[in-house]
Write an enzyme that holds these catalytic residues in place. Sequence first.
Site, mmCIF file in Angstrom:
data_model
loop_
_atom_site.group_PDB
_atom_site.id
_atom_site.type_symbol
_atom_site.label_atom_id
_atom_site.label_comp_id
_atom_site.label_asym_id
_atom_site.label_seq_id
_atom_site.Cartn_x
_atom_site.Cartn_y
_atom_site.Cartn_z
ATOM 1 N N GLU A 80 0.807 -1.222 0.000
ATOM 2 C CA GLU A 80 0.000 0.000 0.000
ATOM 3 C C GLU A 80 0.838 1.269 0.000
ATOM 4 O O GLU A 80 0.315 2.362 -0.222
ATOM 5 C CB GLU A 80 -0.945 -0.008 1.204
ATOM 6 C CG GLU A 80 -2.057 -1.047 1.073
ATOM 7 C CD GLU A 80 -2.939 -1.143 2.308
ATOM 8 O OE1 GLU A 80 -2.541 -0.615 3.366
ATOM 9 O OE2 GLU A 80 -4.010 -1.768 2.215
ATOM 10 N N GLU A 111 7.236 -22.064 7.577
ATOM 11 C CA GLU A 111 7.726 -21.176 8.638
ATOM 12 C C GLU A 111 8.759 -21.848 9.533
ATOM 13 O O GLU A 111 9.427 -21.188 10.328
ATOM 14 C CB GLU A 111 6.564 -20.672 9.495
ATOM 15 C CG GLU A 111 5.901 -21.723 10.354
ATOM 16 C CD GLU A 111 4.846 -21.119 11.261
ATOM 17 O OE1 GLU A 111 5.019 -21.206 12.488
ATOM 18 O OE2 GLU A 111 3.860 -20.561 10.740
#
Length: 271
Positions: A80, A111
């Site tokens: 953004e 992960e």
Amino acid sequence: MFQKTTESDSLYNDLEQKSIAELLQGINTEDQKVPQVIAGILPQIEAVVAQVVAKLKEGGRLFYMGAGTSGRLGIVDASECPPTFGVPHEMVIGLIAGGDSAIRKAVEFAEDDTEQGWRDLQEYNVDKNDIVLGIAASGTTPYVIGALEQCNAHGIVTACITCNAGSPLDEVAQFPIVAVVGPEFVTGSSRMKAGTAQKLILNMITTTTMIQLGRVKGNKMVDMQLSNHKLVERGTRMIVQATGISSEEAKERLLQHQSVRKAIKSIEDGQ
């Protein structure tokens, strides 16, 4: 001994027996605790922002690293920045364990790889000019911890956002942000309060940084990208408010210069 408060038992029980109204009230009650926690750790956030601003002013980059919800939140915040503040896409970069496919669908055990995070950073030629911020509600994600350990060893500034005090991530990051929001409404569901805390902190980091970098004028996003009609209209209103010219002329100037900042400057300069 380190304990995950994010895994602590919920303060609520028999959830399946509660009404919709009762469930919503309980979630809302818990959500209201998050900004109160963040208010108490503003100095930690300030320390991180100071580092980010210094690095970006010198041409460095901010890297977010996370897995699951934490990784996705970092990617959202990074993605953004260009449309909101008109900065290059490579200024703020979000990396997620498992790669881009993990944005939509969990990649099993991604992960848990202690070395992949550093390999991912190396693909971007990370160096001492950059800052790497790990995001992990638990504070125990190997992908993130391993990457920050390597960054420390290579003289790269590290920071983190976690929701467990005294976690391995808290210990490894040079500039930790620790938002202890307590047990989740649904036990262990850290996409809830912990995720909200992470999102709020990320908003604070990039917004404050971009203001410090001169990407906001007054209180307006004068460098935003004109990527849709809504933003063109918003930019037009900004120019009208700043200069007093008509909407028609403001829009014409905006489309000509493709930048609110440049359009306002051209008007002020009488060009």
